[in-house]
Scaffold this motif. Structure first.
Motif, mmCIF file in Angstrom:
data_model
loop_
_atom_site.group_PDB
_atom_site.id
_atom_site.type_symbol
_atom_site.label_atom_id
_atom_site.label_comp_id
_atom_site.label_asym_id
_atom_site.label_seq_id
_atom_site.Cartn_x
_atom_site.Cartn_y
_atom_site.Cartn_z
ATOM 1 N N LYS A 153 0.858 -1.176 0.000
ATOM 2 C CA LYS A 153 0.000 0.000 0.000
ATOM 3 C C LYS A 153 0.896 1.228 0.000
ATOM 4 N N PRO A 154 0.483 2.280 -0.672
ATOM 5 C CA PRO A 154 1.298 3.502 -0.619
ATOM 6 C C PRO A 154 1.236 4.118 0.773
ATOM 7 N N ASN A 155 2.261 4.934 1.078
ATOM 8 C CA ASN A 155 2.310 5.588 2.375
ATOM 9 C C ASN A 155 1.203 6.632 2.490
ATOM 10 N N PRO A 156 0.847 6.977 3.733
ATOM 11 C CA PRO A 156 -0.130 8.050 3.915
ATOM 12 C C PRO A 156 0.422 9.375 3.390
ATOM 13 N N ILE A 157 -0.456 10.311 3.156
ATOM 14 C CA ILE A 157 -0.089 11.592 2.560
ATOM 15 C C ILE A 157 0.883 12.379 3.437
ATOM 16 N N TRP A 158 0.862 12.189 4.743
ATOM 17 C CA TRP A 158 1.710 12.953 5.658
ATOM 18 C C TRP A 158 3.130 12.405 5.730
ATOM 19 N N TYR A 159 3.383 11.225 5.201
ATOM 20 C CA TYR A 159 4.671 10.561 5.388
ATOM 21 C C TYR A 159 5.831 11.327 4.741
ATOM 22 N N LYS A 160 5.659 11.711 3.483
ATOM 23 C CA LYS A 160 6.741 12.388 2.776
ATOM 24 C C LYS A 160 7.080 13.747 3.385
ATOM 25 N N PRO A 161 6.100 14.614 3.724
ATOM 26 C CA PRO A 161 6.470 15.885 4.358
ATOM 27 C C PRO A 161 7.168 15.708 5.707
ATOM 28 N N VAL A 162 6.754 14.730 6.490
ATOM 29 C CA VAL A 162 7.405 14.490 7.786
ATOM 30 C C VAL A 162 8.830 14.001 7.569
ATOM 31 N N MET A 163 9.019 13.109 6.609
ATOM 32 C CA MET A 163 10.342 12.567 6.316
ATOM 33 C C MET A 163 11.311 13.679 5.907
ATOM 34 N N PHE A 164 10.917 14.481 4.922
ATOM 35 C CA PHE A 164 11.786 15.573 4.480
ATOM 36 C C PHE A 164 11.908 16.653 5.548
ATOM 37 N N GLY A 165 10.841 16.888 6.290
ATOM 38 C CA GLY A 165 10.878 17.876 7.358
ATOM 39 C C GLY A 165 11.892 17.524 8.429
ATOM 40 N N LEU A 166 11.951 16.261 8.824
ATOM 41 C CA LEU A 166 12.928 15.844 9.833
ATOM 42 C C LEU A 166 14.361 16.002 9.338
ATOM 43 N N MET A 167 14.581 15.694 8.073
ATOM 44 C CA MET A 167 15.928 15.869 7.532
ATOM 45 C C MET A 167 16.336 17.348 7.524
ATOM 46 N N ILE A 168 15.413 18.207 7.137
ATOM 47 C CA ILE A 168 15.710 19.647 7.083
ATOM 48 C C ILE A 168 15.855 20.231 8.479
ATOM 49 N N ILE A 169 14.995 19.842 9.415
ATOM 50 C CA ILE A 169 15.088 20.349 10.792
ATOM 51 C C ILE A 169 16.416 19.934 11.425
ATOM 52 N N GLY A 170 16.838 18.695 11.201
ATOM 53 C CA GLY A 170 18.124 18.250 11.727
ATOM 54 C C GLY A 170 19.280 19.059 11.166
ATOM 55 N N LEU A 171 19.227 19.328 9.867
ATOM 56 C CA LEU A 171 20.274 20.132 9.242
ATOM 57 C C LEU A 171 20.264 21.560 9.793
ATOM 58 N N LEU A 172 19.082 22.150 9.896
ATOM 59 C CA LEU A 172 18.984 23.513 10.432
ATOM 60 C C LEU A 172 19.432 23.580 11.891
ATOM 61 N N TRP A 173 19.166 22.532 12.666
ATOM 62 C CA TRP A 173 19.609 22.474 14.069
ATOM 63 C C TRP A 173 21.136 22.567 14.144
ATOM 64 N N ILE A 174 21.812 21.779 13.306
ATOM 65 C CA ILE A 174 23.278 21.779 13.304
ATOM 66 C C ILE A 174 23.822 23.116 12.800
ATOM 67 N N ILE A 175 23.232 23.652 11.738
ATOM 68 C CA ILE A 175 23.683 24.941 11.205
ATOM 69 C C ILE A 175 23.501 26.043 12.242
ATOM 70 N N THR A 176 22.347 26.042 12.926
ATOM 71 C CA THR A 176 22.096 27.049 13.963
ATOM 72 C C THR A 176 23.132 26.945 15.078
ATOM 73 N N PHE A 177 23.475 25.737 15.473
ATOM 74 C CA PHE A 177 24.473 25.541 16.520
ATOM 75 C C PHE A 177 25.820 26.128 16.119
ATOM 76 N N TYR A 178 26.235 25.873 14.869
ATOM 77 C CA TYR A 178 27.534 26.379 14.429
ATOM 78 C C TYR A 178 27.531 27.894 14.224
#
Length: 83
Positions: free
Chosen positions: A23-48
């Motif tokens: 079955k295909p993933n729910p509609i929210w899966y892709k935005p959450v997946m990419f969102g977590l990757m971007i938030i993690g990157l922004l967290w590290i950039i903000t720290f530096y």
């Protein structure tokens, strides 16, 4: 000389039986997946950029671990992504 009998072939399973129906993933899966990757990157950039003053000053260098952890969860979600 007697002729040998042909061997019986085992019945092959049909193609529909061998492929699993995903079955295909729910509609929210892709935005959450990419969102977590971007938030993690922004967290590290903000720290530096803030020289360790943000996002959580009490964590000190553990902010890097937190950023990578958030991003890794997003990357792990890509292994379960189906369209």
């Amino acid at each position: 000389m007697p002729e040998s009998k042909p061997r019986k072939r085992a019945a092959r399973p049909t193609e529909a039986a061998t492929t699993q129906q995903y079955k295909p993933n729910p509609i929210w899966y892709k935005p959450v997946m990419f969102g977590l990757m971007i938030i993690g990157l922004l967290w590290i950039i903000t720290f530096y950029i803030t020289s360790g003053q943000l996002p959580v000053p009490a964590w000190a260098s553990w902010n890097i671990v937190a950023g990578f952890g958030i991003a890794i969860v997003g990357f792990l979600m890509t292994t379960r992504w189906r369209s």
